[in-house]
Design an enzyme around this catalytic site. Structure first.
Site, PDB file in Angstrom:
ATOM      1  N   CYS A   2       0.828  -1.197   0.000  1.00 22.81           N
ATOM      2  CA  CYS A   2       0.000   0.000   0.000  1.00 22.81           C
ATOM      3  C   CYS A   2       0.872   1.260   0.000  1.00 22.81           C
ATOM      4  CB  CYS A   2      -0.933   0.088   1.199  1.00 22.81           C
ATOM      5  SG  CYS A   2      -2.075  -1.276   1.311  1.00 22.81           S
ATOM      6  N   ARG A  27       4.078  -0.433  -4.661  1.00 23.49           N
ATOM      7  CA  ARG A  27       3.783  -0.889  -3.306  1.00 23.49           C
ATOM      8  C   ARG A  27       2.472  -1.669  -3.228  1.00 23.49           C
ATOM      9  NH1 ARG A  27       6.833   1.836   0.384  1.00 23.49           N
ATOM     10  NH2 ARG A  27       5.427   1.193   2.021  1.00 23.49           N
ATOM     11  N   TRP A  75      -2.555  -2.904  -1.641  1.00 20.10           N
ATOM     12  CA  TRP A  75      -2.173  -4.313  -1.718  1.00 20.10           C
ATOM     13  C   TRP A  75      -3.030  -4.985  -0.653  1.00 20.10           C
ATOM     14  CZ3 TRP A  75      -0.143  -8.271   1.267  1.00 20.10           C
ATOM     15  CH2 TRP A  75       0.399  -9.359   0.571  1.00 20.10           C
ATOM     16  N   ASN A 101      -1.747   2.554   5.399  1.00 20.80           N
ATOM     17  CA  ASN A 101      -0.795   1.511   5.005  1.00 20.80           C
ATOM     18  C   ASN A 101      -0.419   0.774   6.274  1.00 20.80           C
ATOM     19  OD1 ASN A 101       1.337  -0.018   4.001  1.00 20.80           O
ATOM     20  ND2 ASN A 101       2.792   1.667   4.164  1.00 20.80           N
ATOM     21  N   GLY A 102      -0.639  -0.558   6.300  1.00 24.27           N
ATOM     22  CA  GLY A 102      -0.313  -1.340   7.496  1.00 24.27           C
ATOM     23  C   GLY A 102      -1.440  -2.294   7.818  1.00 24.27           C
ATOM     24  N   GLU A 481      18.583 -17.202  -6.567  1.00 30.38           N
ATOM     25  CA  GLU A 481      18.131 -15.885  -7.017  1.00 30.38           C
ATOM     26  C   GLU A 481      17.532 -15.968  -8.432  1.00 30.38           C
ATOM     27  OE1 GLU A 481      17.349 -13.217  -5.831  1.00 30.38           O
ATOM     28  OE2 GLU A 481      17.439 -11.731  -7.430  1.00 30.38           O
ATOM     29  N   LYS A 485      13.749 -14.991  -9.512  1.00 27.84           N
ATOM     30  CA  LYS A 485      13.512 -13.976 -10.539  1.00 27.84           C
ATOM     31  C   LYS A 485      12.541 -14.521 -11.582  1.00 27.84           C
ATOM     32  CE  LYS A 485      14.557 -11.186  -9.363  1.00 27.84           C
ATOM     33  NZ  LYS A 485      15.051 -10.474  -8.237  1.00 27.84           N
ATOM     34  N   GLU A 488       8.865 -15.159 -10.057  1.00 30.14           N
ATOM     35  CA  GLU A 488       8.065 -14.012  -9.613  1.00 30.14           C
ATOM     36  C   GLU A 488       7.539 -13.168 -10.774  1.00 30.14           C
ATOM     37  OE1 GLU A 488       9.856 -10.906  -7.142  1.00 30.14           O
ATOM     38  OE2 GLU A 488      11.804 -11.266  -8.051  1.00 30.14           O
ATOM     39  N   HIS A 504      18.736 -36.984  -4.554  1.00 25.14           N
ATOM     40  CA  HIS A 504      18.004 -37.352  -3.336  1.00 25.14           C
ATOM     41  C   HIS A 504      16.510 -37.085  -3.489  1.00 25.14           C
ATOM     42  CE1 HIS A 504      21.738 -38.205  -1.279  1.00 25.14           C
ATOM     43  NE2 HIS A 504      22.225 -37.147  -1.906  1.00 25.14           N
ATOM     44  N   LYS A 603       6.361  -4.245  -3.849  1.00 28.81           N
ATOM     45  CA  LYS A 603       7.799  -4.018  -3.743  1.00 28.81           C
ATOM     46  C   LYS A 603       8.276  -4.044  -2.298  1.00 28.81           C
ATOM     47  CE  LYS A 603      11.817  -2.603  -5.345  1.00 28.81           C
ATOM     48  NZ  LYS A 603      12.586  -3.652  -6.031  1.00 28.81           N
TER      49      LYS A 603
HETATM   50  O1  M6R Z   1      13.311  -4.347   0.556  1.00 30.46           O
HETATM   51  P1  M6R Z   1      13.940  -5.670   0.869  1.00 30.46           P
HETATM   52  O2  M6R Z   1      15.289  -5.844   0.251  1.00 30.46           O
HETATM   53  O3  M6R Z   1      13.986  -5.938   2.353  1.00 30.46           O
HETATM   54  O4  M6R Z   1      12.982  -6.744   0.221  1.00 30.46           O
HETATM   55  C1  M6R Z   1      13.195  -8.116   0.391  1.00 30.46           C
HETATM   56  C2  M6R Z   1      12.346  -8.912  -0.559  1.00 30.46           C
HETATM   57  O5  M6R Z   1      10.992  -8.606  -0.373  1.00 30.46           O
HETATM   58  C3  M6R Z   1      12.701  -8.683  -2.028  1.00 30.46           C
HETATM   59  O6  M6R Z   1      14.046  -8.951  -2.279  1.00 30.46           O
HETATM   60  C4  M6R Z   1      11.815  -9.569  -2.930  1.00 30.46           C
HETATM   61  O7  M6R Z   1      12.130 -10.915  -2.746  1.00 30.46           O
HETATM   62  C5  M6R Z   1      11.944  -9.165  -4.394  1.00 30.46           C
HETATM   63  N1  M6R Z   1      10.657  -9.171  -4.998  1.00 30.46           N
HETATM   64  C6  M6R Z   1      12.758 -10.091  -5.204  1.00 30.46           C
HETATM   65  O8  M6R Z   1      12.877  -9.664  -6.521  1.00 30.46           O
END
Ligand code: M6R
Length: 608
Positions: A2, A27, A75, A101-102, A481, A485, A488, A504, A603
């Site tokens: 949010c 957000r 969100w 927001n929260g 990672e 990527k 997501e 395994h 984000k």
């Molecule tokens: O703002 P932050 O680095 O603490 O965020 C951590 C994760 O939410 C962030 O890296 C998330 O996994 C991304 N969407 C990955 O691309």
């Protein structure tokens, strides 16, 4: 999670609110809304869907007259995305309006009490209790009603609030959700994050927990929960206004991938001085560095993956034992910490709820915390004992790329510094490593220039159902990672596996044509991972190999090979991740996904 905005000034408010929301859409983007005081009453427009729906409904704000208003991009946490659940929320007469927001954790109890008092609810949100509770407490003094409200709420919040009978004021308040305010030539602004106000002012105030702000056209006053006026110092934001714009790129993610060489250089170069690494903000003496008995790297998502990589770097170079923890696990697992422990919290936003809670848990026990943070003045940056900034600039795409790359650099610098101070590496070794570090930006540029080739390869996998990433050591961390990527932003199921673990269980998932990306950048593990590559190839997998130039041996067993330039064995992640980011990006756009705003994600994850 949010985004909230607010404006009071000389200009028409709605276009400014919509512009601010467009900078905060990362957000949350389930629904959006604005409320503006039009000179007679509070007029509200809100709608499910992306911000563009709201832009259309309001003719880009033109149909909402008035110079004071608040806005929100959502969100969803409580209540599905819908028009009714979209913010702002009103009291029963429409004279008090709130954006939030929260999460209000005790909203069920509050809702029951308010219902008993005759209040009717129009939404399923936790936020609506705030509008009604303010109504219940309001006797003509906004500050008094807000402080009484704060005493009743449990959970996290940043609010923007307007009272119709105080049309020349906006109130903002915060607890555990980010909130900034700023004053520009034409008025005062509130926002969840800096990019929303950058166009108007670079001088912002970061609101602390329990603080209340009263904004007027002329300026602002700050109060504590006892309604006493307090003074605050503004912080100047150095970010370039254009940094939060697409600048001719089709997507923020592509732009941010292309910014990696620059931001990586921006992160290491100010800290390199005469063949040495100087990290003044670390605030540790050489003796304190020598005394470190254990490191914990605590983070979420991609930031956690940088910790997974740098565990190998810290242990390999500085010989300090490292534990890497997901913040959401760490905060509840009662970890064993002592005075020789240094905890590093890594976060782009500096607002991730679990990372912040982990930090507070550590500080409660009197243990030193170092934040590696991108957003200047964010909660983690302010609450950590020391903060080392990554100079990535504003990152807008939900999928992190440039912030991730700078987090790696910050940790490489720390690991080399620790290794040198503890006598684990010589000056000569350090200088050779620094030469490799300084070559990274140019090598990254070279990899980025290969994007068409990767796009062609990615286009072959738009219909893939499952993709596996395998590697050992640092290559396993790169795989984690790369897998995140891809999944997501393309919604393709993907898993990262330590290559040695395949037999395994996971190898049973390999079928004819399954794509397996094998990462082989570590010389001492090359042959081992090669064997695992052969095992999946034999079972029908299509193999993409990412390896270091010269390792032509992989060509015998791979269907497609990407070579990265030679670098120090500890820095390979910084190069190998580039083609794998590009791969995820091109699969996503090839499938027609919304690459910058993938479904269900936000984000900045400010709720746990
Ligand atoms: O703002 P932050 O680095 O603490 O965020 C951590 C994760 O939410 C962030 O890296 C998330 O996994 C991304 N969407 C990955 O691309």
């Amino acid at each position: 999670m949010c985004g909230i905005v607010g404006y009071i000034g000389e200009e028409q408010a709605a276009p400014i609110l919509l512009d601010g929301l467009s900078k905060l859409e990362y957000r949350g983007y389930d629904s959006a809304g604005v409320a503006v005081y039009n000179g007679e009453e509070i007029q509200m427009v809100k709608s499910m869907g992306r911000l563009k729906v709201l832009n259309e409904l309001t003719h880009d704000g033109a149909m909402l007259p008035g110079t004071v208003g608040i806005g929100h991009t959502r969100w969803a946490t409580h209540g599905v995305p819908s028009d009714a659940n979209a913010h702002p929320h009103l009291n029963k007469t429409g004279s008090i309006v709130v954006v939030h927001n929260g999460i209000i954790e005790n909203y069920v109890k509050l809702k029951q009490q308010l219902t008993r008092r005759g209040y009717e609810f129009r939404s399923e949100t936790d936020t609506e209790v705030v509008a009604h509770l303010l109504d219940y407490y309001y006797r003509g003094n906004p500050l008094e009603a807000i402080t009484r409200l704060m005493h009743r709420l449990e959970g996290s919040y940043a609010f923007g609030i307007m009272f119709q009978d105080h049309p020349d004021e906006i109130y903002a308040v915060r607890k555990d959700s980010p909130l900034i305010v700023g004053h520009a030539d034409t008025g005062s602004l509130i926002a969840s994050d800096v990019p929303a106000v950058l166009k108007y002012t670079r001088s912002v105030y970061f609101i602390e927990n329990g603080e209340i702000v009263r904004l007027t056209r002329e300026g602002m006053q700050f109060y504590n929960i006892d309604e006493e006026e307090i003074s605050k110092e503004p912080v100047t934001i150095a970010w370039d206004v254009n940094a939060a714009e697409k600048g001719g790129y089709e997507h923020f993610m592509l732009k941010e991938m292309y910014e990696q060489p620059k931001v990586v250089r921006d992160t290491f170069s100010p800290r390199l001085k005469n063949g040495d690494i100087v990290i003044e903000e670390l605030g540790m003496t050489d003796q304190e560095i020598r005394d470190i008995g254990k490191l914990y790297i605590v983070a979420c998502g991609s930031a956690y993956h940088t910790g997974m990589t740098c565990k190998y770097v810290f242990e390999g170079l500085a010989r300090i034992p490292v534990e890497v923890d997901l913040a959401s696990e760490f905060r509840y697992r009662n970890p064993i910490l002592d005075e020789k422990t240094l905890v590093i919290i890594v976060s782009q936003s500096g607002e991730t709820a679990d990372s912040l809670a982990a930090l507070r848990e550590v500080k409660k026990r009197g243990i030193r915390v170092l934040g590696i943070v991108n957003v200047v003045g964010s909660s983690i940056a302010r609450e950590a004992d020391n903060v080392m900034y990554t100079w990535a600039g504003p990152e807008i795409a939900v999928a992190t790329t440039k912030a991730y790359s700078t987090q790696l650099i910050a940790q490489y610098l720390l690991a080399m510094k620790f290794a040198k101070v503890r006598g684990e590496i010589s000056q000569e070794t350090l200088e050779v490593m620094l030469e490799d570090l300084e070559r990274l930006p140019e090598q990254m540029e070279m990899l980025l220039s290969n994007k068409e080739r990767i796009q062609r390869f990615a286009n072959r996998y738009l219909a893939a159902k499952d993709v596996f990433f395998i590697g050992r050591g640092i290559d396993y961390a790169i795989s984690m990672e790369s897998s995140l990527k891809l999944k997501e932003i393309s919604y393709i199921h993907s898993e990262a596996y330590a290559a040695g673990e395949l037999k395994h269980g996971t190898i049973s998932l390999i079928e004819d044509g399954t794509l397996v990306a094998a990462v082989l950048t570590q010389e001492d593990l090359f042959k081992k991972t090669m064997s695992n590559m052969v095992e999946v190839k034999t079972r029908g997998a299509c193999v993409l190999a990412v390896t270091v130039v010269g390792n032509t041996e992989v060509e015998k067993n791979a269907d497609y090979v990407i070579y990265i330039p030679k670098t120090n064995q500890y820095f390979t992640n910084s190069l190998a991740i580039i083609p794998l980011q590009l791969f995820a990006y091109y699969v996503s756009i090839g499938k027609g996904c919304d690459v910058d705003k993938p479904r269900n994600l936000a984000k900045s994850v400010t709720v746990e």
